[in-house]
Scaffold this motif. Structure first.
Motif, PDB file in Angstrom:
ATOM      1  N   ILE A 200       0.881  -1.166   0.000  1.00 57.42           N
ATOM      2  CA  ILE A 200       0.000   0.000   0.000  1.00 57.42           C
ATOM      3  C   ILE A 200       0.917   1.213   0.000  1.00 57.42           C
ATOM      4  O   ILE A 200       1.714   1.393   0.922  1.00 57.42           O
ATOM      5  N   SER A 201       0.832   2.038  -1.034  1.00 56.37           N
ATOM      6  CA  SER A 201       1.675   3.222  -1.124  1.00 56.37           C
ATOM      7  C   SER A 201       0.868   4.469  -0.821  1.00 56.37           C
ATOM      8  O   SER A 201      -0.167   4.715  -1.435  1.00 56.37           O
ATOM      9  N   THR A 202       1.364   5.270   0.133  1.00 56.97           N
ATOM     10  CA  THR A 202       0.799   6.596   0.373  1.00 56.97           C
ATOM     11  C   THR A 202       1.811   7.672  -0.011  1.00 56.97           C
ATOM     12  O   THR A 202       1.719   8.814   0.428  1.00 56.97           O
ATOM     13  N   ILE A 203       2.787   7.292  -0.834  1.00 52.02           N
ATOM     14  CA  ILE A 203       3.789   8.236  -1.323  1.00 52.02           C
ATOM     15  C   ILE A 203       3.100   9.263  -2.228  1.00 52.02           C
ATOM     16  O   ILE A 203       2.254   8.898  -3.040  1.00 52.02           O
ATOM     17  N   PRO A 204       3.447  10.538  -2.122  1.00 49.77           N
ATOM     18  CA  PRO A 204       2.858  11.540  -3.016  1.00 49.77           C
ATOM     19  C   PRO A 204       3.079  11.179  -4.479  1.00 49.77           C
ATOM     20  O   PRO A 204       4.080  10.569  -4.842  1.00 49.77           O
ATOM     21  N   SER A 205       2.170  11.589  -5.321  1.00 51.82           N
ATOM     22  CA  SER A 205       2.205  11.176  -6.727  1.00 51.82           C
ATOM     23  C   SER A 205       3.479  11.608  -7.426  1.00 51.82           C
ATOM     24  O   SER A 205       4.013  10.886  -8.273  1.00 51.82           O
ATOM     25  N   TYR A 206       4.004  12.802  -7.077  1.00 46.11           N
ATOM     26  CA  TYR A 206       5.190  13.303  -7.764  1.00 46.11           C
ATOM     27  C   TYR A 206       6.435  12.467  -7.458  1.00 46.11           C
ATOM     28  O   TYR A 206       7.383  12.448  -8.246  1.00 46.11           O
ATOM     29  N   SER A 207       6.459  11.777  -6.310  1.00 44.39           N
ATOM     30  CA  SER A 207       7.583  10.903  -5.980  1.00 44.39           C
ATOM     31  C   SER A 207       7.350   9.477  -6.459  1.00 44.39           C
ATOM     32  O   SER A 207       8.281   8.797  -6.905  1.00 44.39           O
ATOM     33  N   ASP A 216       5.148  -0.086 -15.929  1.00 48.63           N
ATOM     34  CA  ASP A 216       4.143   0.611 -16.742  1.00 48.63           C
ATOM     35  C   ASP A 216       3.207   1.464 -15.889  1.00 48.63           C
ATOM     36  O   ASP A 216       2.033   1.647 -16.202  1.00 48.63           O
ATOM     37  N   PHE A 217       3.754   1.990 -14.777  1.00 50.87           N
ATOM     38  CA  PHE A 217       2.967   2.835 -13.876  1.00 50.87           C
ATOM     39  C   PHE A 217       2.613   4.132 -14.597  1.00 50.87           C
ATOM     40  O   PHE A 217       3.457   4.749 -15.244  1.00 50.87           O
ATOM     41  N   PRO A 218       1.368   4.586 -14.500  1.00 52.45           N
ATOM     42  CA  PRO A 218       0.956   5.791 -15.237  1.00 52.45           C
ATOM     43  C   PRO A 218       1.681   7.039 -14.746  1.00 52.45           C
ATOM     44  O   PRO A 218       1.733   7.306 -13.541  1.00 52.45           O
ATOM     45  N   THR A 219       2.242   7.786 -15.664  1.00 50.79           N
ATOM     46  CA  THR A 219       2.937   9.038 -15.329  1.00 50.79           C
ATOM     47  C   THR A 219       1.960  10.199 -15.453  1.00 50.79           C
ATOM     48  O   THR A 219       1.864  10.853 -16.489  1.00 50.79           O
ATOM     49  N   ILE A 220       1.219  10.403 -14.383  1.00 48.42           N
ATOM     50  CA  ILE A 220       0.171  11.425 -14.360  1.00 48.42           C
ATOM     51  C   ILE A 220       0.581  12.538 -13.398  1.00 48.42           C
ATOM     52  O   ILE A 220       1.033  12.271 -12.283  1.00 48.42           O
ATOM     53  N   ASP A 221       0.422  13.758 -13.831  1.00 46.77           N
ATOM     54  CA  ASP A 221       0.806  14.907 -13.007  1.00 46.77           C
ATOM     55  C   ASP A 221      -0.363  15.376 -12.154  1.00 46.77           C
ATOM     56  O   ASP A 221      -1.468  15.578 -12.646  1.00 46.77           O
ATOM     57  N   VAL A 222      -0.098  15.528 -10.859  1.00 42.67           N
ATOM     58  CA  VAL A 222      -1.047  16.132  -9.929  1.00 42.67           C
ATOM     59  C   VAL A 222      -0.344  17.336  -9.313  1.00 42.67           C
ATOM     60  O   VAL A 222       0.737  17.206  -8.751  1.00 42.67           O
ATOM     61  N   THR A 223      -0.951  18.501  -9.444  1.00 39.28           N
ATOM     62  CA  THR A 223      -0.355  19.732  -8.911  1.00 39.28           C
ATOM     63  C   THR A 223      -0.502  19.780  -7.391  1.00 39.28           C
ATOM     64  O   THR A 223      -1.532  19.376  -6.843  1.00 39.28           O
ATOM     65  N   TYR A 224       0.539  20.265  -6.715  1.00 33.28           N
ATOM     66  CA  TYR A 224       0.503  20.463  -5.263  1.00 33.28           C
ATOM     67  C   TYR A 224       0.770  21.933  -4.970  1.00 33.28           C
ATOM     68  O   TYR A 224       1.774  22.483  -5.426  1.00 33.28           O
ATOM     69  N   ASN A 225      -0.115  22.567  -4.229  1.00 27.92           N
ATOM     70  CA  ASN A 225       0.086  23.975  -3.883  1.00 27.92           C
ATOM     71  C   ASN A 225       0.949  24.109  -2.635  1.00 27.92           C
ATOM     72  O   ASN A 225       0.866  23.284  -1.719  1.00 27.92           O
ATOM     73  N   PRO A 349      -3.324  -6.046  -8.694  1.00 29.54           N
ATOM     74  CA  PRO A 349      -4.146  -5.971  -7.476  1.00 29.54           C
ATOM     75  C   PRO A 349      -3.359  -6.059  -6.174  1.00 29.54           C
ATOM     76  O   PRO A 349      -3.920  -5.743  -5.115  1.00 29.54           O
ATOM     77  N   SER A 350      -2.103  -6.451  -6.227  1.00 29.99           N
ATOM     78  CA  SER A 350      -1.301  -6.541  -4.999  1.00 29.99           C
ATOM     79  C   SER A 350      -0.617  -5.215  -4.665  1.00 29.99           C
ATOM     80  O   SER A 350       0.138  -5.131  -3.693  1.00 29.99           O
ATOM     81  N   PHE A 351      -0.847  -4.178  -5.473  1.00 25.04           N
ATOM     82  CA  PHE A 351      -0.273  -2.849  -5.214  1.00 25.04           C
ATOM     83  C   PHE A 351      -1.412  -1.837  -5.187  1.00 25.04           C
ATOM     84  O   PHE A 351      -2.085  -1.612  -6.190  1.00 25.04           O
ATOM     85  N   ILE A 352      -1.622  -1.227  -4.024  1.00 18.33           N
ATOM     86  CA  ILE A 352      -2.693  -0.232  -3.867  1.00 18.33           C
ATOM     87  C   ILE A 352      -2.085   1.166  -3.814  1.00 18.33           C
ATOM     88  O   ILE A 352      -1.208   1.442  -2.995  1.00 18.33           O
ATOM     89  N   VAL A 353      -2.536   2.024  -4.714  1.00 27.53           N
ATOM     90  CA  VAL A 353      -2.124   3.427  -4.711  1.00 27.53           C
ATOM     91  C   VAL A 353      -3.110   4.192  -3.827  1.00 27.53           C
ATOM     92  O   VAL A 353      -4.295   4.276  -4.125  1.00 27.53           O
ATOM     93  N   ALA A 354      -2.607   4.729  -2.733  1.00 27.43           N
ATOM     94  CA  ALA A 354      -3.457   5.458  -1.794  1.00 27.43           C
ATOM     95  C   ALA A 354      -2.820   6.825  -1.536  1.00 27.43           C
ATOM     96  O   ALA A 354      -2.007   7.302  -2.310  1.00 27.43           O
ATOM     97  N   GLY A 355      -3.220   7.458  -0.445  1.00 28.89           N
ATOM     98  CA  GLY A 355      -2.694   8.782  -0.140  1.00 28.89           C
ATOM     99  C   GLY A 355      -3.725   9.861  -0.381  1.00 28.89           C
ATOM    100  O   GLY A 355      -4.792   9.617  -0.945  1.00 28.89           O
TER     101      GLY A 355
END
Length: 379
Positions: A200-207, A216-225, A349-355
């Motif tokens: 289970i990853s709670t690492i911020p998306s940019y890291s 093949d992890f999606p390289t999607i940008d999420v802006t952080y203020n 399914p064994s890797f959950i993207v959270a945060g």
């Protein structure tokens, strides 16, 4: 986090960690909130009638608000927070009230934030009942209990650390995460590796996107203020005589640089020491002429705070922190980004993207989400 909402899941976690007896509840008077508009503070009490009595909204704005149950339109895909509230309640409520609330939660722009991703329950209530006001009456939220601990919210982190024991690894840098046939391989900066069947990853998306090597992890940008927090102390008598309630927020349509103030000493007695009390100021440093916290405090915050509250006593800076990437911005298109993450997870399914860039950004939302994930992977 300065406090948290005691949800049932959060309360259960505190019991499991044996820290439920350390919980302290916010003072009753802290339920009062204020919003800055037109260079003055407007008080909002914990009652629906406050919308009809406050001077924050004009008579015309209040009449427009009362039309909400008769508006038949529903939220289109990708609608912004500003457009949703303006469509349902009118321009004044959208810019003055919703703008301030969104600024306090996300330090973001309501014209950019996506309604479906920021307030999904409101969108569901509108679709179900044809009116947000009707939906809130039919399905009222449970009473919110704002709490902290005798030693601050850090006490929760300390308790979690004690529960993890030797399994917690601190001061480590993850260099990469790769996938083998039946497991994941986590490579650390000290040269060691961790083999894991489930993550289970709670690492911020940019890291996270930088360390998912060959997956093949999606390289999607999420802006952080960014955000600058300034903790200051002042005379307790000044706080008690010249401020009320939890604090106040400023709509970005009122001020782009000043987010708001939390009157810590009005909320918890632990924020009072002798004749001194604590308050916290929240600033958007990217909207200021400098990043120097002392200059921002002296040239921006203190003159404004004194003008709005009438505080005259000395105010001393005791702590500050510059959060370069403080809060994820769930801007228009965020729901589409989540769909891409979900599609990747369906294949892995064994890797959950959270945060907090996935669901809610509050402490309670994160605990609720991650408790669910932990139980699903353990089953």
């Amino acid at each position: 986090a300065n406090s948290m909402v005691l949800t049932p899941v959060m309360e259960q976690l505190c019991r499991e960690l044996n820290i439920d007896t350390d919980l302290i509840e916010a003072k009753q008077e802290s339920k009062t909130r204020q919003i800055l508009w037109n260079d003055r503070l407007h008080t909002l009490k914990a009652s629906p009638l406050t919308l009809l009595t406050t001077r924050l909204i004009s008579t015309g704005g209040k009449l427009r608000l009362l039309k909400e149950p008769f508006i038949k339109s529903t939220s289109p895909d990708g609608e912004s927070v500003l457009d949703f509230f303006e469509r349902r309640f009118g321009r004044q409520v959208a810019r003055r009230m919703a703008g301030a609330i969104v600024s306090g939660i996300y330090a973001g722009d309501p014209a950019q934030l996506e309604m479906q991703s920021v307030f999904p329950k409101f969108v569901e209530l509108e679709k179900k009942y044809g009116s947000l006001l009707k939906g809130l009456i039919k399905e009222p939220s449970a009473p919110r209990r704002i709490v902290s601990f005798n030693k601050g919210v850090q006490w929760l982190c300390d308790a979690l650390a004690r529960a993890c024991g030797q399994h917690l690894q601190l001061n480590q840098v993850v260099r990469s995460i790769t996938k083998t046939k039946n497991q994941w391989l986590i490579s650390l900066s000290d040269g060691s590796e961790i083999e894991a069947r489930k993550i289970i990853s709670t690492i911020p998306s940019y890291s996270l996107k930088e360390i998912m090597v060959g997956t093949d992890f999606p390289t999607i940008d999420v802006t952080y203020n960014p955000m600058l927090t300034l903790q200051v102390q002042l005379d307790r008598t000044e706080l008690e005589s010249k401020t009320i309630g939890f604090g106040f927020l400023a709509s970005p349509y009122e001020r782009a640089d000043f987010i708001g103030v939390l009157f810590n000493g009005n909320v918890f007695d632990t924020s009072i020491s002798g004749d001194k009390a604590l308050i916290t100021l929240f600033v958007r440093p990217d909207q200021c002429n400098t990043n120097d916290p002392q200059v921002i405090l002296q040239d921006l915050c203190l003159p404004l705070l004194r003008r709005w509250t009438g505080i005259t006593s000395g105010i001393d800076l005791i702590n500050h922190h510059y959060w370069q990437q403080a809060i994820p911005q769930k801007n228009s298109g965020h729901a589409h980004k989540l769909a891409i993450f979900n599609a990747w997870q369906d294949k892995n399914p064994s890797f959950i993207v959270a945060g907090n860039f996935i669901h809610g950004v509050s402490l309670g939302d994160c605990v609720e989400e991650h408790t669910h994930h932990g139980r699903s992977l353990a089953s």
